[in-house]
Structure formats: C-alpha cells, structure tokens
Design an enzyme around this catalytic site. Sequence first.
Site, PDB file in Angstrom:
ATOM      1  CG  ASP A  68      46.989  19.527 -21.293  1.00  0.00           C
ATOM      2  OD1 ASP A  68      45.974  19.667 -20.306  1.00  0.00           O
ATOM      3  OD2 ASP A  68      46.893  18.992 -22.299  1.00  0.00           O
ATOM      4  CG  PHE A 101      62.658  24.455 -17.275  1.00  0.00           C
ATOM      5  CD1 PHE A 101      61.511  23.501 -16.852  1.00  0.00           C
ATOM      6  CD2 PHE A 101      62.673  25.177 -18.302  1.00  0.00           C
ATOM      7  CE1 PHE A 101      60.414  23.655 -17.894  1.00  0.00           C
ATOM      8  CE2 PHE A 101      61.549  25.309 -19.194  1.00  0.00           C
ATOM      9  CZ  PHE A 101      60.516  24.513 -18.747  1.00  0.00           C
ATOM     10  CE  LYS A 117      41.597  11.654 -27.688  1.00  0.00           C
ATOM     11  NZ  LYS A 117      42.778  12.301 -27.936  1.00  0.00           N
ATOM     12  CG  HIS A 156      50.422  13.276 -33.511  1.00  0.00           C
ATOM     13  ND1 HIS A 156      51.513  12.603 -32.908  1.00  0.00           N
ATOM     14  CD2 HIS A 156      49.622  13.959 -32.747  1.00  0.00           C
ATOM     15  CE1 HIS A 156      51.187  13.113 -31.751  1.00  0.00           C
ATOM     16  NE2 HIS A 156      50.334  13.931 -31.363  1.00  0.00           N
TER      17      HIS A 156
HETATM   18  N1  LIG Z   1      49.228  18.217 -23.487  1.00  0.00           N
HETATM   19  C1  LIG Z   1      49.006  17.279 -24.540  1.00  0.00           C
HETATM   20  O1  LIG Z   1      48.108  16.626 -24.559  1.00  0.00           O
HETATM   21  C2  LIG Z   1      50.358  16.947 -25.207  1.00  0.00           C
HETATM   22  C3  LIG Z   1      50.271  15.780 -26.027  1.00  0.00           C
HETATM   23  C4  LIG Z   1      51.486  15.467 -26.799  1.00  0.00           C
HETATM   24  C5  LIG Z   1      52.657  16.239 -26.711  1.00  0.00           C
HETATM   25  N2  LIG Z   1      52.515  17.264 -25.960  1.00  0.00           N
HETATM   26  C6  LIG Z   1      53.808  18.224 -25.957  1.00  0.00           C
HETATM   27  O2  LIG Z   1      54.264  18.303 -24.699  1.00  0.00           O
HETATM   28  C7  LIG Z   1      55.052  19.597 -24.658  1.00  0.00           C
HETATM   29  C8  LIG Z   1      54.285  20.130 -23.327  1.00  0.00           C
HETATM   30  O3  LIG Z   1      52.909  20.511 -23.454  1.00  0.00           O
HETATM   31  P1  LIG Z   1      52.046  20.817 -22.436  1.00  0.00           P
HETATM   32  O4  LIG Z   1      50.508  20.521 -23.092  1.00  0.00           O
HETATM   33  O5  LIG Z   1      52.103  20.196 -21.099  1.00  0.00           O
HETATM   34  O6  LIG Z   1      52.376  22.353 -22.244  1.00  0.00           O
HETATM   35  P2  LIG Z   1      51.812  23.286 -20.994  1.00  0.00           P
HETATM   36  O7  LIG Z   1      50.835  22.971 -20.434  1.00  0.00           O
HETATM   37  O8  LIG Z   1      52.027  24.723 -21.650  1.00  0.00           O
HETATM   38  O9  LIG Z   1      53.165  22.891 -20.278  1.00  0.00           O
HETATM   39  C9  LIG Z   1      54.322  23.586 -20.185  1.00  0.00           C
HETATM   40  C10 LIG Z   1      54.961  23.371 -18.986  1.00  0.00           C
HETATM   41  O10 LIG Z   1      56.360  23.815 -19.012  1.00  0.00           O
HETATM   42  C11 LIG Z   1      56.685  24.705 -17.848  1.00  0.00           C
HETATM   43  N3  LIG Z   1      57.373  25.707 -17.905  1.00  0.00           N
HETATM   44  C12 LIG Z   1      57.608  26.635 -18.953  1.00  0.00           C
HETATM   45  N4  LIG Z   1      58.737  27.833 -18.694  1.00  0.00           N
HETATM   46  C13 LIG Z   1      59.169  27.097 -17.471  1.00  0.00           C
HETATM   47  C14 LIG Z   1      60.281  27.404 -16.935  1.00  0.00           C
HETATM   48  N5  LIG Z   1      60.852  28.666 -17.491  1.00  0.00           N
HETATM   49  N6  LIG Z   1      60.370  26.749 -15.755  1.00  0.00           N
HETATM   50  C15 LIG Z   1      59.984  25.857 -15.377  1.00  0.00           C
HETATM   51  N7  LIG Z   1      58.976  25.320 -16.000  1.00  0.00           N
HETATM   52  C16 LIG Z   1      58.286  26.039 -17.185  1.00  0.00           C
HETATM   53  C17 LIG Z   1      55.247  25.365 -17.382  1.00  0.00           C
HETATM   54  O11 LIG Z   1      55.289  25.762 -16.361  1.00  0.00           O
HETATM   55  P3  LIG Z   1      54.030  26.778 -15.898  1.00  0.00           P
HETATM   56  O12 LIG Z   1      52.865  26.123 -15.330  1.00  0.00           O
HETATM   57  O13 LIG Z   1      55.027  27.510 -14.566  1.00  0.00           O
HETATM   58  O14 LIG Z   1      53.878  27.735 -17.035  1.00  0.00           O
HETATM   59  C18 LIG Z   1      54.246  24.063 -17.538  1.00  0.00           C
HETATM   60  O15 LIG Z   1      54.419  23.354 -16.573  1.00  0.00           O
HETATM   61  C19 LIG Z   1      54.696  20.418 -25.735  1.00  0.00           C
HETATM   62  O16 LIG Z   1      55.836  20.365 -26.668  1.00  0.00           O
HETATM   63  C20 LIG Z   1      53.502  19.598 -26.555  1.00  0.00           C
HETATM   64  O17 LIG Z   1      53.471  19.388 -28.103  1.00  0.00           O
HETATM   65  C21 LIG Z   1      51.644  17.652 -25.233  1.00  0.00           C
END
Ligand SMILES: NC(=O)c1ccc[n+]([C@@H]2O[C@H](COP(=O)([O-])OP(=O)(O)OC[C@H]3O[C@@H](n4cnc5c(N)ncnc54)[C@H](OP(=O)(O)O)[C@@H]3O)[C@@H](O)[C@H]2O)c1
Length: 455
Positions: free
Chosen positions: A11, A78, A320, A231
């Site tokens: 995301d 990864f 939001k 935050h």
């Molecule tokens: N989303 C936001 O708006 C936001 C804002 C600020 C901070 N963050 C931070 O950013 C981080 C990620 O958030 P997110 O929302 O992007 O999470 P997410 O949507 O769950 O994405 C996590 C990513 O990691 C990948 N992944 C997990 N295991 C993997 C593996 N073994 N090999 C390769 N890829 C793998 C997932 O791939 P798959 O698609 O294959 O599962 C997905 O692309 C978190 O720590 C969150 O706190 C997010």
Amino acid sequence: MIFTIFGATGDLTTKKLMPALYKLHEDDQMPTHFLVNLIGRQIYEEEAFIEHIRAQIEGNYPNWDEFKTHLRYIQMDFTDPDAYVAFAEHMMSVAGYESQERIYYLATAPRFFPMIASALVGNGLVVKGNMRDKIIFEKPFGENLETAKSYNQLLLGLIEESQIYRIDHYLGKEMLQNVLMVRFANKIFESIWDSENIEHITIYAFEKETVKQRGGYYDRSGALRDMVQNHLFQTLALVAMDSPNGLNDRLIKDEKVKVLEKLEFSSPMIFGQYKGYLSEKGIPSDSKTETFVGLKMFVNSRRWSRTPFYLVTGKKMKDKRAAVVITFKESNCFFESGQPAKNTLTIEIAPREGLALTFNGKAPGLQSYVMPMKMDYCHLCNVVGNTPEAYEKLILDVIHDDASLFTRWDEIESSWKIIDQLEQLKTYEPLYQYEDESEMLAKLKSEWGDFLTYL
Ligand SMILES: NC(=O)c1ccc[n+]([C@@H]2O[C@H](COP(=O)([O-])OP(=O)(O)OC[C@H]3O[C@@H](n4cnc5c(N)ncnc54)[C@H](OP(=O)(O)O)[C@@H]3O)[C@@H](O)[C@H]2O)c1
C-alpha cells in the site's frame, strides 16, 4: 542513483512512494540517471506490474511514459537468502554501479528489517562506511522496545548510524515543520507556552480508511504502535519541547528526547475496535487489536506538569483529519455581557494545512458585548502550486544526506518504553466496539469532559 523498494506491491509504495518519486523526477530533483527497483513477491510481468501501479495511483501523471522507463520489477521473496545473490548480480550489472548513489527503502513490516539489512550487507550491496549506501527503515522501527533495541544493535554492527534513516513521514509534513517556527519565531506564543497559560492540548489523527488489505501487518501493530509510538509522540515532542540552544538538528532532537522521557499517562485509557474489523482479510477472528486509542498524558516537567495532552487516533472515522489544538485558559472577564471563549491555536495538519487562532473582541454595537473572532491562515492557499508531500521532502533529504527530519535512536527508544507500558495496561482496559466515530467521541467526552467539541 539506484533506488530499491522492498515491499513494492504494498500500500505504501502505491499510495506514497511512487507518486513522490514521480514528482521528484518531474521537478528535476532526481539525478539524470536513476533506476527504481521495485521488489515484490508476487509474479508479474514487469510491464503489467508498472501498469498495475499506474492504475492504482490517483492524480495526473503526464510524463508517466518517460518516468516508467526508469522502473524495474524484481520478483523475489526477501526472506529467501539465495534470492539476494541474483539481486546482487542485477545490481552490479547496472552501468556505473560503483559510482552510483544506492538507496534501499524498506517499506515492509519491521520484523523484516534485520533480515533484509543483513542480506544486503552480506551480499556486498551495502558497505559499512560507504556513504553511497543508505537504508531507509519505515516506521514503526521495531514492534516493542526489545525488538527495536535488537534491530538497532544489529544494524550498528552492520553499518554506520549515518547510513541509517528511520523515517516517520509526519516529520516531513509542512505543518509539523511549522510547529517550531510558530513557537520559537513568535514572542507572543513562546512566553505563554506553559501550564500557567495553557489549559490542555489535543493531538489527533483520524483516518477514514479501514485496514483494507493491510490486515496482516496491522493486526500485529494496532493503533498504539502504528500511530501513537511515532506520529503522535513526535508531534507531542515538537509541541512540548523546550527551546533548544540553537536550531540545529542535534539540539532539537536532544530537547525532544527530554520530553519523551518525561511522558506519563493517566487513567482511563480508551481503546476501541471498529465493528467489522474481525471479518477483514488477515485478521484472526478473536483479535483484540485496537483500531482506536484515546490517551490522556502529562509531561512531568516544570513547564507542563499541570497541562493534560490528549492524544486520539482511530480508523474508520468520518473523514481523514489531523491537527494539534492548543486551548488556553479562560481570561478574567469584566465586560457587560458574554463570557469570553477560551483562546485556541489550531495547527491543522490534514486535510487542510493551516493555522487558526481564536480570540475575543468587541461585538459591533453600542454595548460591550464580547464576541469570538478567528484569524485563519491557509498554508496551501498562499503558495504557488502544491506544497511537497512529506515523502518527496524526505526522499530528497536522503539523497542529500540530510537526516534532520528522521528519528534518532534515543527518540525511538524512549517512545517504545512508554508504549510497552501502555500495551501491558491495555489488557486490563475494555475494548469498545464502534460502528462509527461518534460512539468513540462520545466515550472520550464522557471520560474527559465535553470540551472536546472540536474533534
Ligand atoms: N500504507 C501506508 O499508508 C503507510 C504509511 C506509513 C508507513 N507505513 C509503513 O510501511 C510499512 C509497509 O506498509 P504497507 O501498508 O505498504 O504494508 P503492506 O501493504 O502490507 O505491504 C507490505 C509489502 O511487503 C511485501 N512482503 C511481505 N513479505 C514479503 C516477502 N517475504 N517477500 C517479498 N515481499 C514481501 C508484501 O508483498 P505481498 O504483496 O506479496 O504480500 C507487500 O508488498 C509498514 O511498516 C507501515 O507501518 C505504511
């Protein structure tokens, strides 16, 4: 420059990182030669993945066709050590690899940080002390104090602190950067910035979204770890810190840490979970993870000991919105009629960026009636074009080796100390199920008082 994102199918990459990189390129802030490696586990044809990303992101991207020539999709798990061998071969085959800036962005859950960082170093992709190699770690850094400490120790064995960027994108937001300016560049505020004059301070960050596809990540985190530890505590630290001896990065962080170390909480704490959470993808049917938190906190210092700080965050809210509201004490009024309202200073973070000051004056007419008035400054309205998104600003800072808007280890350490205590106490508190925000706001008001009308 080679910019590699781990977690490219997630995301964050779609919503924030890709638009930020595109904008930086459009604004000529990226080096002439750059490559963006998008690492994901899912099997995609490169072209199809890039089209998929384009379809997901909102807004206009007139130069997308040119921008996309810089993107590569790399399918790898990864957690598989062998996958890094092929990845290293790919990296080292990039023309001019040695002389390129190499930035790795870990947009993943924190438990993957040690594994990915170790593999990057183990495969020679990140070299300790080589300032061309930098790693950005998404927030939250760790899942609690113990894991955060162990990740940090491991990282400091692998690379230099100056190669580590612990991101909290709130710090890149215009209005967060504005907090220090408003406080320290204005005599009118700094001299009354204390418990003598300020009745209470509320910091809130509401999200309309539910967890959507992020259940797997979110359920291990919850609102305390996902929003408060980073935050909200960072915002509180900026609002409450003492004046540093100079506006330099180290001195500002020293003052912020002092605030975080003096944080205390007061009962009751209010936790909620939106109805329907348990049916979201990736959520166990008996999950007790909170999607809403309300905390009453104090900063145990001479300046602040009598001023409560209310921290509130939640998912599935009406819309939001995020702001800091500083409510001053009542004035002693001797006018003919009308009770003067308490002055408030609102620092609006989202959706609008701005500042609003309410005060009292005379109502037009023959009598001395007191009337509330408002001075309103819209930050976005007065700049040409848009203010940069936080991620644009922060990625650019990494390119320029500027860590001032990134969190230092001791800030993270003191935040986790308090979150760990709250996590323990949480088990004794009820978890309210809420349909919508009105139910949780009613709960806050019944516990703390009905002054929170601005929420
Ligand atoms: N989303 C936001 O708006 C936001 C804002 C600020 C901070 N963050 C931070 O950013 C981080 C990620 O958030 P997110 O929302 O992007 O999470 P997410 O949507 O769950 O994405 C996590 C990513 O990691 C990948 N992944 C997990 N295991 C993997 C593996 N073994 N090999 C390769 N890829 C793998 C997932 O791939 P798959 O698609 O294959 O599962 C997905 O692309 C978190 O720590 C969150 O706190 C997010």
